[in-house]
Write a protein that holds these residues in place. Structure first.
Motif, PDB file in Angstrom:
ATOM      1  N   VAL A 185     -38.104 -23.665   8.265  1.00 58.03           N
ATOM      2  CA  VAL A 185     -38.364 -22.675   9.302  1.00 58.03           C
ATOM      3  C   VAL A 185     -37.397 -22.868  10.466  1.00 58.03           C
ATOM      4  O   VAL A 185     -37.165 -23.985  10.919  1.00 58.03           O
ATOM      5  N   ARG A 201     -37.635 -17.871   7.993  1.00 64.34           N
ATOM      6  CA  ARG A 201     -37.870 -18.830   6.920  1.00 64.34           C
ATOM      7  C   ARG A 201     -36.702 -18.768   5.951  1.00 64.34           C
ATOM      8  O   ARG A 201     -36.406 -17.718   5.389  1.00 64.34           O
ATOM      9  N   MET A 272     -46.337 -16.689   7.442  1.00 69.54           N
ATOM     10  CA  MET A 272     -45.294 -16.785   6.431  1.00 69.54           C
ATOM     11  C   MET A 272     -44.938 -15.412   5.879  1.00 69.54           C
ATOM     12  O   MET A 272     -43.795 -15.109   5.624  1.00 69.54           O
TER      13      MET A 272
END
Length: 410
Positions: A185, A201, A272
């Motif tokens: 990240v 990411r 995410m």
């Protein structure tokens, strides 16, 4: 991002990055062997060198005159050096020294910093905004933001769970990007407030060691390279604010479904899913080597530059509109005679995609946002360089003046 400095077993070399086809060697010195740190002050004649022969000593030179301005010795090995037109920062494993670059006087010593074995630190190149960032912990990803002008701590940023691996400021010193040792990240924070602005990411499958993290000069892109073969370029934009209405496609529907699902999922999972993918990528021919990247404008076009530890410079075209896979256009050897090495693979490269040509055509109609002549020893007038206005904050260094850096006895 207009020049390249390399340290070698025999000394150091400086190159100009003004052309894609030709690599111009500006200077070569073999006076000090085994150079592992060489930092040049923008396009000036000031260069700072550290060698394995004397790893505790910093040597400051005016390379065009062939004179040593000064040298400083420290209590332990010098791990990194950062400089702008106001400050020169020397980072040791457990201390940081801040010098005034005008006269090289020591202004501040930050003692007892957490163990920093790689000398990780970042200094804003904007001398009117001389923020310094360094790890605040050896076990977590805390960043200490220090004001190099007022010589006071500005804030601490809890950036990551694990230890830090990379830090970099944008050109104005208003943003700071960071990555942890996991390398999965990358986060971007506002400066000096420390609020999180973006989160990218670069992969969940494996941990990687991010060796290079750099913004483009206009702060629109952020590039990350690691010990893997893939270089990622992220675009700094809030898609939820500017994304046009998507056509009714399967992927569009799925995207909306995922977006709706994030309202019901745990924060970690939804985070995410909402993170942006890389805008553009490069797949290098080598893997496992340390490399350094830069996003620069050469001959009026955006380029990605990758320099590898085996002594090669790879130049790629970057499509600023459509992104995608960047196209390799040149490979230079940095360890030869200083002349360009022709890349045999160039003949095998596919033609530049039509979309990139269209991008170039579109770009030619966009006026430049920078209108002031750039900083260099000729004031930029001869080379036509341009830099942001903030670089003209009070007190730019002028190395044409012999009294600017008088010899200092240490």
């Amino acid at each position: 991002c207009s020049s390249l400095a390399i340290g070698t077993t025999t000394g150091y070399r400086l190159f100009s990055l003004s052309s894609v086809e030709q690599l111009d060697q500006v200077h070569e010195s073999n006076e000090i062997p085994d150079v592992y740190i060489v930092e040049r002050l923008f396009s000036s004649s000031l260069v700072v060198v550290v060698s394995h022969a004397k790893p505790q000593q910093m040597n400051v030179y005016h390379f065009k005159k062939g004179t040593e301005i000064c040298n400083y010795s420290y209590s332990s090995k010098i791990l990194s050096i950062r400089l702008n037109r106001q400050r020169l920062v020397v980072c040791l494993e457990e201390s940081i020294y801040i010098h005034n670059i005008k006269d090289m006087k020591l202004l501040k010593t930050i003692l007892d910093t957490p163990p920093n074995t790689t000398g990780l630190c970042a200094l804003s190149i904007n001398h009117a905004n001389s923020y310094l960032a360094y790890p605040g912990s050896a076990t977590s990803g805390e960043i200490v933001l220090y004001d190099g002008n007022t010589l006071k701590t500005a804030c601490t940023i809890p950036a990551h769970d694990g230890p830090l691996a990379a830090l970099t400021f944008n050109s104005t010193g208003s943003k700071l990007a960071s990555a942890s040792e996991k390398g999965t990240v990358i986060r971007v924070f506002s400066i000096p407030g420390g609020q999180k602005l973006y989160e990218f990411r670069r992969g969940m499958k494996r941990y990687v060691n991010i060796s290079s993290l750099v913004f483009s000069m206009d702060s629109q892109f952020l590039c990350a390279s690691s010990n893997t073969e893939t270089v990622h370029i992220f675009k700094l934009e809030h898609l939820t604010d500017s994304r046009p209405e998507e056509p009714p496609t399967w992927s569009g529907y799925m995207g909306k479904m995922f977006q709706a699902a994030t309202n019901y999922l745990p924060a970690q999972v939804s985070g995410m899913m909402s993170q942006d993918r890389a805008f553009a990528t490069v797949r290098l021919n080598i893997s496992g080597q340390r490399n350094i990247c830069a996003l620069s404008t050469i001959q009026k076009l955006p380029r990605l530059l990758v320099t590898t530890s085996d002594g090669h410079l790879y130049i790629y075209n970057l499509d600023p509109q459509d992104g995608g896979e960047c196209v390799l256009i040149k490979n230079h050897s940095l360890l030869g005679s200083g002349k360009m090495e022709e890349n045999k693979e160039n003949d095998l490269q596919p033609p530049v995609p039509q979309s990139y040509a269209a991008t170039v055509a579109r770009q030619s109609t966009v006026p430049s946002t920078s209108t002031m002549p750039g900083y260099s020893e000729d004031g930029g007038a001869l080379r036509g360089e341009v830099i942001p206005e903030h670089e003209f904050a009070p007190g730019p260094v002028c190395l044409d003046d012999e009294n600017e850096f008088p010899p200092v006895s240490i």
